[in-house]
Design an enzyme around this catalytic site. Structure first.
Site, PDB file in Angstrom:
ATOM      1  N   ASP A  11       5.941   1.306  35.158  1.00 40.30           N
ATOM      2  CA  ASP A  11       7.058   0.776  35.051  1.00 40.30           C
ATOM      3  C   ASP A  11       6.753  -0.811  34.850  1.00 40.30           C
ATOM      4  O   ASP A  11       6.375  -1.377  35.647  1.00 40.30           O
ATOM      5  CB  ASP A  11       8.109   0.926  36.317  1.00 40.30           C
ATOM      6  CG  ASP A  11       9.342  -0.029  36.291  1.00 40.30           C
ATOM      7  OD1 ASP A  11       9.613  -0.778  35.052  1.00 40.30           O
ATOM      8  OD2 ASP A  11      10.252  -0.068  36.988  1.00 40.30           O
ATOM      9  N   ASP A  52      13.259   4.193  33.910  1.00 37.85           N
ATOM     10  CA  ASP A  52      12.544   2.545  33.384  1.00 37.85           C
ATOM     11  C   ASP A  52      10.950   2.798  33.116  1.00 37.85           C
ATOM     12  O   ASP A  52      10.089   1.809  33.400  1.00 37.85           O
ATOM     13  CB  ASP A  52      12.720   1.762  34.472  1.00 37.85           C
ATOM     14  CG  ASP A  52      12.607   1.854  35.746  1.00 37.85           C
ATOM     15  OD1 ASP A  52      11.898   2.909  36.031  1.00 37.85           O
ATOM     16  OD2 ASP A  52      12.953   1.271  36.878  1.00 37.85           O
ATOM     17  N   GLN A  94       6.018  -4.857  36.487  1.00 40.30           N
ATOM     18  CA  GLN A  94       6.145  -4.616  37.942  1.00 40.30           C
ATOM     19  C   GLN A  94       5.234  -3.459  38.599  1.00 40.30           C
ATOM     20  O   GLN A  94       4.876  -4.055  39.518  1.00 40.30           O
ATOM     21  CB  GLN A  94       7.652  -3.796  37.911  1.00 40.30           C
ATOM     22  CG  GLN A  94       7.876  -3.128  39.438  1.00 40.30           C
ATOM     23  CD  GLN A  94       9.067  -2.275  39.437  1.00 40.30           C
ATOM     24  OE1 GLN A  94      10.298  -2.687  39.594  1.00 40.30           O
ATOM     25  NE2 GLN A  94       9.150  -0.826  39.602  1.00 40.30           N
ATOM     26  N   ASP A 136      11.914   9.668  37.714  1.00 44.29           N
ATOM     27  CA  ASP A 136      12.163   8.430  38.023  1.00 44.29           C
ATOM     28  C   ASP A 136      13.087   8.271  39.534  1.00 44.29           C
ATOM     29  O   ASP A 136      13.805   9.151  39.673  1.00 44.29           O
ATOM     30  CB  ASP A 136      12.975   7.614  36.994  1.00 44.29           C
ATOM     31  CG  ASP A 136      12.877   6.287  37.162  1.00 44.29           C
ATOM     32  OD1 ASP A 136      12.076   5.564  37.725  1.00 44.29           O
ATOM     33  OD2 ASP A 136      13.758   5.601  36.550  1.00 44.29           O
ATOM     34  N   LYS A 137      12.741   7.311  40.019  1.00 40.56           N
ATOM     35  CA  LYS A 137      13.695   6.850  41.326  1.00 40.56           C
ATOM     36  C   LYS A 137      13.087   7.959  42.440  1.00 40.56           C
ATOM     37  O   LYS A 137      14.203   8.378  43.265  1.00 40.56           O
ATOM     38  CB  LYS A 137      15.079   6.866  41.040  1.00 40.56           C
ATOM     39  CG  LYS A 137      15.443   5.964  39.957  1.00 40.56           C
ATOM     40  CD  LYS A 137      15.376   4.711  40.440  1.00 40.56           C
ATOM     41  CE  LYS A 137      15.805   3.793  39.078  1.00 40.56           C
ATOM     42  NZ  LYS A 137      14.591   3.395  38.477  1.00 40.56           N
ATOM     43  N   TYR A 235       6.794  -3.052  49.331  1.00 40.48           N
ATOM     44  CA  TYR A 235       7.428  -2.320  48.467  1.00 40.48           C
ATOM     45  C   TYR A 235       7.446  -3.184  46.865  1.00 40.48           C
ATOM     46  O   TYR A 235       7.887  -4.280  47.185  1.00 40.48           O
ATOM     47  CB  TYR A 235       9.009  -2.165  48.765  1.00 40.48           C
ATOM     48  CG  TYR A 235       9.961  -1.067  47.661  1.00 40.48           C
ATOM     49  CD1 TYR A 235       9.545   0.038  47.226  1.00 40.48           C
ATOM     50  CD2 TYR A 235      10.818  -1.852  47.152  1.00 40.48           C
ATOM     51  CE1 TYR A 235      10.110   0.926  46.704  1.00 40.48           C
ATOM     52  CE2 TYR A 235      11.765  -1.135  46.132  1.00 40.48           C
ATOM     53  CZ  TYR A 235      11.201   0.290  45.835  1.00 40.48           C
ATOM     54  OH  TYR A 235      12.090   0.959  44.819  1.00 40.48           O
ATOM     55  N   LYS A 238       9.647   2.305  43.483  1.00 39.02           N
ATOM     56  CA  LYS A 238       9.369   3.599  43.650  1.00 39.02           C
ATOM     57  C   LYS A 238       8.096   4.167  42.767  1.00 39.02           C
ATOM     58  O   LYS A 238       7.937   3.762  41.710  1.00 39.02           O
ATOM     59  CB  LYS A 238      10.553   4.311  43.571  1.00 39.02           C
ATOM     60  CG  LYS A 238      10.502   5.611  44.606  1.00 39.02           C
ATOM     61  CD  LYS A 238      10.792   5.218  46.066  1.00 39.02           C
ATOM     62  CE  LYS A 238      10.936   6.082  46.806  1.00 39.02           C
ATOM     63  NZ  LYS A 238      10.525   5.814  48.221  1.00 39.02           N
ATOM     64  N   ASP A 240       7.886   7.145  41.170  1.00 40.18           N
ATOM     65  CA  ASP A 240       7.930   7.722  39.965  1.00 40.18           C
ATOM     66  C   ASP A 240       6.902   8.755  39.336  1.00 40.18           C
ATOM     67  O   ASP A 240       6.436   8.204  38.364  1.00 40.18           O
ATOM     68  CB  ASP A 240       8.467   6.424  39.090  1.00 40.18           C
ATOM     69  CG  ASP A 240       9.946   6.012  39.671  1.00 40.18           C
ATOM     70  OD1 ASP A 240      10.348   6.495  40.741  1.00 40.18           O
ATOM     71  OD2 ASP A 240       9.961   4.685  39.222  1.00 40.18           O
ATOM     72  N   ARG A 272      17.085   1.225  45.887  1.00 40.52           N
ATOM     73  CA  ARG A 272      16.119   0.730  46.502  1.00 40.52           C
ATOM     74  C   ARG A 272      15.337   1.540  47.028  1.00 40.52           C
ATOM     75  O   ARG A 272      14.584   1.113  48.087  1.00 40.52           O
ATOM     76  CB  ARG A 272      16.889  -0.350  47.747  1.00 40.52           C
ATOM     77  CG  ARG A 272      17.823  -1.212  47.095  1.00 40.52           C
ATOM     78  CD  ARG A 272      18.607  -2.138  47.801  1.00 40.52           C
ATOM     79  NE  ARG A 272      19.733  -2.990  47.589  1.00 40.52           N
ATOM     80  CZ  ARG A 272      19.520  -4.200  47.013  1.00 40.52           C
ATOM     81  NH1 ARG A 272      18.308  -4.523  46.779  1.00 40.52           N
ATOM     82  NH2 ARG A 272      20.502  -4.701  46.307  1.00 40.52           N
TER      83      ARG A 272
END
Ligand code: 13P
Ligand code: MG
Ligand code: MG
Length: 375
Positions: A11, A52, A94, A136-137, A235, A238, A240, A272
């Protein structure tokens, strides 16, 4: 030929939140892949996105962890980051956690899944096909249940009863809390089935690293089971994850691998990265715009020709009305668990709360606790 399939994902920025990259970022990745094929670094390559995250799928003969291939992927993500920064996107760069990767991108942020095998399209492998799950997520443990069911439970994979698979598969399970070096245990299905389940039930700590055919000693699957928070110490997004799975013949068929996703099972992730939410199957290039960052998973199928090139077309398994019912089920399950907001099972336990901020809030409060003295 020794053929390697490498999937490297990251990402590096998204529009208006953690939703999707710009088309120009994926196009940049695609044009760089075309050039890398011309330059003979790769045999073939393809780029797409899920939510993403940008996914690079590559075939080559350089082997796993190859510096050239990994550096190419890193540079591609740097180029996409530049576009993200120019457009003011959220989270530009990121997942690029270091200034430059040392020899390969493992431990530098991007997720990696690679499989190497003798590619001759004869003997027990007259045709080569593979599937690629990209989510994702959520974290790599999201694949624990569906992958276990497809490789170890004949309720989901009737093929396990056939002579080519009846000896079962070996699972390399990774302890994802180890950040510096990989810590792995090998367990054999079916006889270690309960032990495998005992580890894989803990989605946040243990993940599947790879799966091997016990009859042919060939690698069946690889999971990107590197965890960003273990690498970064905090963090940053995530994980992913992606899973690369070889299919058909001596391995499960696509339908056997897909069936467990009809559960839309609950996984750690969502908003989050700190909630428990169902995993919804979607087509590739779907933005993450579901309720409360609903975790999403895509599944692509490819064939590989004798030169190691991907078939001209691919199959996007979840891009079908047949999966609409499961999508509705996932959204219903999401509504049910979102009904209880922050309470109990709806959020991940303290150790897994992803944004440092949640933990900072609790730690500050812990300082204020005082032992009540007896009257
Ligand atoms: P990503 O890991 O996909 O960037 O999502 C992060 C997040 O926290 C969404 O709320
Ligand atoms: Mg993001
Ligand atoms: Mg993401």
């Amino acid at each position: 030929m020794e053929l390697t399939l490498s999937v490297i994902k990251a990402d590096v920025g998204s529009i208006g939140g953690h939703t999707k990259p710009l088309t120009a970022m994926v196009e940049k990745a695609s044009s760089r892949l075309r050039q890398a094929v011309k330059d003979n670094l790769l045999i073939d390559g393809m780029a797409y996105h899920i939510g993403d995250d940008i996914i690079l799928v590559m075939s080559h003969t350089a082997g796993k962890n190859d510096t050239g291939v990994h550096q190419f992927a890193w540079d591609t993500f740097i180029e996409a980051t530049k576009i993200a920064s120019e457009h003011g996107l959220y989270g530009a760069g990121q997942d690029l956690l270091v200034d430059a990767p040392s020899s390969n991108v493992r431990g530098a942020g991007p997720g990696v899944a690679e499989v190497t095998f003798e590619h001759k399209l004869s003997g027990h492998r007259p045709a080569e096909s593979f599937m690629l799950f990209a989510a994702d997520k959520c974290s790599p443990g999201a694949y624990n249940l569906p992958t276990y069911l497809a490789f170890a439970d004949p309720m989901y994979c009737a093929g396990l009863m056939l002579p080519k698979m009846i000896k079962g598969f070996a699972f390399d399970v990774i302890d994802m809390n180890h950040a510096d070096k990989d810590s792995i245990v090998r367990l054999n299905a079916p006889e270690d089935g309960y032990k495998i389940a005992a580890l894989l039930r803990d989605n946040e700590r243990f993940g599947i690293d790879s799966i091997w055919s016990r009859t042919y000693d060939e690698q069946a699957a690889a999971v990107s089971a590197q965890r960003l928070h273990a690498i970064a110490g905090k963090y940053t997004g995530k994980d992913d994850p992606v899973v690369l799975v070889r299919t058909q013949g001596i391995f499960p068929a696509p339908e056997e691998l897909l069936m467990p996703y009809a559960k839309a099972h609950y996984v750690g992730g969502g908003s989050r990265g700190s909630h428990v939410m169902p995993l919804m199957p979607v087509p590739i290039n779907t933005p993450a715009s579901g309720m409360y960052c609903l975790p999403i998973v895509s599944a692509l199928g490819f064939s590989v020709d004798k030169l190691g090139q991907f078939s001209a077309g691919y199959i996007d398994f979840f891009d079908s009305k047949a999966w609409d019912l499961v999508r509705l089920k996932a959204q219903e399950k999401a509504l049910h668990i979102r009904d209880q907001g922050w309470s109990g099972a709806a959020m991940l336990p303290y150790g897994e709360l992803e944004y440092g901020g949640f933990r900072d809030t609790i730690e500050e409060l812990m300082q204020r606790f005082k032992i009540r003295e007896a009257d």
